[in-house]
Write an enzyme that holds these catalytic residues in place. Structure first.
Site, short mmCIF file in Angstrom:
data_model
loop_
_atom_site.label_atom_id
_atom_site.label_comp_id
_atom_site.label_asym_id
_atom_site.label_seq_id
_atom_site.Cartn_x
_atom_site.Cartn_y
_atom_site.Cartn_z
N ASP A 290 50.27 6.25 41.26
CA ASP A 290 50.27 7.09 40.18
C ASP A 290 50.23 6.21 38.76
OD1 ASP A 290 51.20 9.68 38.96
OD2 ASP A 290 52.79 8.51 38.13
N GLU B 253 44.42 8.95 41.42
CA GLU B 253 44.30 10.31 40.87
C GLU B 253 43.00 10.25 39.92
OE1 GLU B 253 47.51 11.02 38.34
OE2 GLU B 253 48.31 9.00 38.36
N CYS C 260 57.42 18.54 45.87
CA CYS C 260 58.52 17.85 46.30
C CYS C 260 57.81 16.91 47.63
CB CYS C 260 59.57 18.63 46.74
SG CYS C 260 60.89 17.85 47.85
N CYS D 138 59.94 18.34 51.04
CA CYS D 138 59.87 19.67 51.64
C CYS D 138 58.29 20.25 51.13
CB CYS D 138 60.84 20.70 51.39
SG CYS D 138 61.11 21.08 49.41
N CYS E 17 64.56 18.11 43.79
CA CYS E 17 63.71 19.27 44.05
C CYS E 17 64.88 20.51 44.25
CB CYS E 17 63.50 18.87 45.55
SG CYS E 17 62.91 20.48 46.53
N CYS F 180 65.42 21.58 48.27
CA CYS F 180 65.99 20.69 49.38
C CYS F 180 66.82 19.61 48.57
CB CYS F 180 65.32 19.96 50.07
SG CYS F 180 64.28 18.72 49.47
N ASP G 273 57.85 9.24 39.49
CA ASP G 273 56.28 8.52 39.54
C ASP G 273 55.95 8.33 41.02
OD1 ASP G 273 55.65 8.86 37.00
OD2 ASP G 273 56.46 6.70 36.71
#
Ligand SMILES: [Zn+2]
Length: 413
Positions: free
Chosen positions: A207, A292, A359, A362, A378, A381, A388
């Protein structure tokens, strides 16, 4: 796989050679400025008469057309014959390329490449010497025994000496000679097999961020040294102080300009080194790197933020633009791709949409998952971690199937 590798070395010219190079530079600047003027005239007329009609009546303007006119120009200015023909035609190629870049960015409307500019007498212009396999002297650099120097034969200049830290293995396709603030440099474009074997079993997602330049899916942060920011601020300060001087072009003004140029060179080299080392580390330690596929330019332009990705764009609006540019994301990404092919590491680019809000444990996608730039929690969860790192894990998840399918395709083929 055969690829081209650039080796940049310090070039040592004797007084005759350096004055010849200076002369070539002035000839190349002349050709550049005349060709640029011709193009500007063409576009001015074309825009008043309508581009298509003008093109039909007068033909289009191109690199080849201008190259053909170079012969006419040489008859008008016979001194141009003193410069190697290939070096002069390369100026037209370079102009054509910078125009292409300019036009392509015009279409996208978010480009950073400006219109090609006229060269001033103080501007350095790269001189290209084409390799010639037929010459008897050859185009392979000859290393001087027992020393860190080598020699190469350049057209019309003769044998030049350059500092060589390594054995140049492969075929030299061409050389680029350029004058920098502290002297001459030669860049050899060498063709050969440079791919190394990659024995790593690890794969990571990366990232690229504002707070940490690089964050890996394993939780490692790599930051650009803070000294870079300090040097940038120093350059800015010196520039503004010099601009405020009452007497321009005085000796002290010139001295200050040289000082700024040296600092700029220092910064550029330090950045290059950092980018190269980071890209090398990431591509040697892993066999798969997922990045990315960011539109860096888009992000620098729109600080407002989008619906898909508010967490990223909303934060630190004013500081963001500068920070991204000084972080040199695009350069780093290109270097990772380039070093990946050299180090036998697969580099996969993925669309980073939603990666900062998903997340990683999950899979819930929600804007509220990322409340601040750094913290991720999150709402489904309750997983908490660095935002990052969470994004980097998601990026790796997106890239892995892409990599598997591409390797499966290769196996079938
Ligand atoms: Zn969750």
């Amino acid at each position: 796989m055969v690829s081209i590798r650039n080796i940049k070395c310090r070039l040592y010219l004797n007084s005759t050679q350096s004055s010849l190079m200076e002369m070539y530079q002035s000839h190349c600047r002349l050709v550049w400025n005349l060709a640029l003027h011709q193009r500007e005239e063409y576009w001015n007329k074309a825009s008043t008469h309508g581009p298509l009609q003008y093109k039909e009546a007068h033909g289009s303007i191109s690199e080849y057309g201008q190259s053909a006119e170079l012969t006419v120009l040489k008859n008008d200015f016979p001194f141009l014959y003193d410069t190697p023909a290939g070096t002069l035609t390369n100026v037209l190629t370079a102009l054509d390329q910078s125009y292409k870049l300019f036009f392509s960015n015009l279409k996208k409307k978010n480009g950073l490449a400006g219109k090609p500019r006229y060269k001033r007498s103080t501007d350095s212009i790269p001189l290209k010497f084409k390799g010639n396999a037929n010459t008897k002297r050859g185009y392979t650099p000859v290393r001087i025994d027992g020393q860190n120097y080598a020699r190469i034969f350049l057209d019309k200049i003769g044998s030049v000496r350059f500092r060589c830290h390594e054995e140049v293995i492969g075929k030299v396709k061409n050389c680029m000679v350029k004058k920098e603030t502290d002297g001459w440099y030669i860049t050899l474009a060498v063709e050969g097999e440079f791919t190394r074997e990659n024995r790593s079993h690890k794969m990571i997602g990366i990232d690229l961020g504002v707070i940490h330049t690089v964050t890996t899916s394993e939780g490692e942060h790599i930051d650009m040294p803070t000294e870079f920011q300090l040097i940038e601020e120093r350059i800015k300060f010196l520039k503004s102080r010099n601009d405020r001087r009452k007497v321009k072009f005085s000796n002290s003004w010139k001295k200050e300009v040289r000082k700024i140029a040296k600092l700029q060179q220092k910064l550029a080299r330090a950045k290059d080194y950092f980018i190269k080392m980071t890209a090398n580390k990431l591509t040697t330690e892993n066999f798969l790197v997922v990045l990315e596929d960011l539109k860096v330019k888009n992000m620098t332009r729109s600080a407002k933020g989008t619906i898909e990705d508010p967490g990223r764009n909303v934060a630190a609006k004013s500081g963001l633009n500068r920070s991204i540019l000084s972080n040199n994301w695009a350069a780093l990404r290109n270097k990772i791709v380039q070093m990946g092919s050299k180090n036998g590491c697969e580099v996969v680019l993925v669309n980073p949409k939603h990666t900062s809000q998903t997340c990683s444990s999950c899979g819930l996608i929600h804007i509220d998952n990322r409340r601040t730039q750094e913290h991720f929690k999150c709402i489904g969860c309750g997983t908490e971690m660095n935002a990052d790192v969470n994004a980097a894990i998601n990026i790796l998840r997106l890239g892995e199937p892409k990599f598997r399918s591409s390797t499966d395709d290769k196996k079938v083929a």
